[in-house]
Design an enzyme around this catalytic site. Structure first.
Site, PDB file in Angstrom:
ATOM      1  N   LYS A 216     -15.892  11.028  11.459  1.00  0.00           N
ATOM      2  CA  LYS A 216     -16.837  10.093  12.084  1.00  0.00           C
ATOM      3  C   LYS A 216     -17.442  10.658  13.359  1.00  0.00           C
ATOM      4  O   LYS A 216     -16.935  11.620  13.942  1.00  0.00           O
ATOM      5  CB  LYS A 216     -16.142   8.752  12.355  1.00  0.00           C
ATOM      6  CG  LYS A 216     -15.985   7.944  11.059  1.00  0.00           C
ATOM      7  CD  LYS A 216     -15.552   6.525  11.292  1.00  0.00           C
ATOM      8  CE  LYS A 216     -15.506   5.802   9.940  1.00  0.00           C
ATOM      9  NZ  LYS A 216     -14.877   4.499  10.026  1.00  0.00           N
ATOM     10  N   ARG A 250      -7.521   6.429   5.815  1.00  0.00           N
ATOM     11  CA  ARG A 250      -8.658   6.582   4.880  1.00  0.00           C
ATOM     12  C   ARG A 250      -9.377   7.884   5.246  1.00  0.00           C
ATOM     13  O   ARG A 250      -9.946   7.983   6.333  1.00  0.00           O
ATOM     14  CB  ARG A 250      -9.595   5.372   4.996  1.00  0.00           C
ATOM     15  CG  ARG A 250     -10.749   5.389   4.015  1.00  0.00           C
ATOM     16  CD  ARG A 250     -11.597   4.126   4.168  1.00  0.00           C
ATOM     17  NE  ARG A 250     -12.682   4.118   3.195  1.00  0.00           N
ATOM     18  CZ  ARG A 250     -13.838   4.736   3.374  1.00  0.00           C
ATOM     19  NH1 ARG A 250     -14.087   5.410   4.481  1.00  0.00           N
ATOM     20  NH2 ARG A 250     -14.763   4.678   2.427  1.00  0.00           N
TER      21      ARG A 250
HETATM   22  C1  9MG Z   1     -16.017   1.958   3.835  1.00  0.00           C
HETATM   23  N1  9MG Z   1     -15.529   2.423   5.113  1.00  0.00           N
HETATM   24  C2  9MG Z   1     -16.130   3.319   5.928  1.00  0.00           C
HETATM   25  N2  9MG Z   1     -15.399   3.495   7.047  1.00  0.00           N
HETATM   26  C3  9MG Z   1     -14.313   2.692   6.916  1.00  0.00           C
HETATM   27  C4  9MG Z   1     -13.199   2.408   7.729  1.00  0.00           C
HETATM   28  O1  9MG Z   1     -13.040   2.963   8.921  1.00  0.00           O
HETATM   29  N3  9MG Z   1     -12.283   1.530   7.279  1.00  0.00           N
HETATM   30  C5  9MG Z   1     -12.442   0.922   6.073  1.00  0.00           C
HETATM   31  N4  9MG Z   1     -11.487   0.047   5.699  1.00  0.00           N
HETATM   32  N5  9MG Z   1     -13.483   1.145   5.262  1.00  0.00           N
HETATM   33  C6  9MG Z   1     -14.395   2.006   5.682  1.00  0.00           C
END
Ligand code: 9MG
Length: 271
Positions: A216, A250
């Site tokens: 990010k 994630r």
């Molecule tokens: C779909 N998506 C993109 N970034 C995310 C994040 O930080 N958390 C979750 N749960 N979904 C995300």
């Protein structure tokens, strides 16, 4: 699948993006082929769960129709299930949630925390499906236009608490829910850093935490690094999150994260 959220080790959720801008060619056949190969490689890299998404939540991304999202997501849900791995679906649309659950998805990951029409009922309809409620301030198109908080940690926590209450009222049991502060979703760098530092205080909500920081902008800003050079920073941030009690990561870079998690667990288990 409820045991997934009760796991006593951190879990790695691999990202499978099926939006055309995530593939170099954009053509349908090649897109599916690349996605299938990505599923196979994530499984080889020991991913725990694969998160399939058909609509980008990046600032400025185009909205997608229900049918288009279904076309992108459902074949991938079926493909992951055929490989024997748990699959979660990243969507805010009730119809996509229902179809994904019918196709065998074990988790709905909603960046809008089930606030869209019919979403709560869709998830409530299956007592076995898990749920990730994420915090987002504003809407993806405009959320990064100068977001303001007086106390970001308190505001995010209070929002998640309210959403949990709504879910409980709709009959969704607590052991089906995990929470996510939503790094980068309507947050400046200072907000993301503050949230990261105080992630341990989310323990008071008594639910497993999921975080997504992989590649990010916050990583890019701290390191002054392009997207392609954010793997090390993403893994480092993920490990910091684990020290704060996070349960699910994630990520894009499954192999590096799985290896780092193995080290983390070895150190944690030492006498
Ligand atoms: C779909 N998506 C993109 N970034 C995310 C994040 O930080 N958390 C979750 N749960 N979904 C995300």
């Amino acid at each position: 699948m409820k045991e997934l959220l009760q796991s006593n080790r951190p879990l790695v959720m691999g990202i499978l993006n099926t939006t055309p801008d995530s593939f170099s060619d954009g053509g349908n056949y090649v897109r599916k082929d690349i996605a299938l190969r990505r599923i196979e490689s994530m499984i080889q890299e020991e991913v725990d769960i694969i998160d399939v998404g058909g609509e980008s939540t990046r600032p400025g991304a185009q909205a997608v129709s229900v049918n288009e999202e279904l076309d992108r997501v459902i074949p991938m849900v079926e493909a992951v299930i055929a490989c024997g791995k748990p699959v979660s679906v990243d969507t805010s649309k009730a119809t996509v949630m229902m179809e994904a659950i019918n196709a065998g998805a074990c988790m709905i990951n909603d960046v809008r925390a089930l606030q869209d029409k019919g979403a709560i009922d869709a998830v409530a309809s299956d007592p076995n499906v898990l749920l990730c409620l994420m915090h987002m301030k504003g809407q993806p198109r405009t959320m990064q236009q100068n977001p303001q908080y007086s106390d970001v940690v308190a505001e995010v926590k209070s929002f998640l608490k309210q959403r949990v209450e709504q879910c409980l009222e709709a009959g969704i049991a607590t052991d089906r829910i995990c929470l996510d502060p939503g790094f980068g979703f309507g947050k400046k760098l200072q907000h993301n850093c503050e949230l990261m530092k105080h992630l341990d205080s989310f323990k008071e909500l008594n639910m497993p935490l999921l975080v997504g920081v992989s590649r990010k902008t916050m990583i890019g800003s701290i390191l002054d690094a392009d997207v392609k050079d954010r793997t090390n920073g993403s893994v480092a941030a993920a490990m910091y999150a684990l020290t704060k009690g996070v349960k699910i990561l994630r990520v894009h870079d499954v192999k590096s994260t799985v290896e780092a998690v193995k080290l983390f667990c070895a150190f944690e288990q030492a006498k």
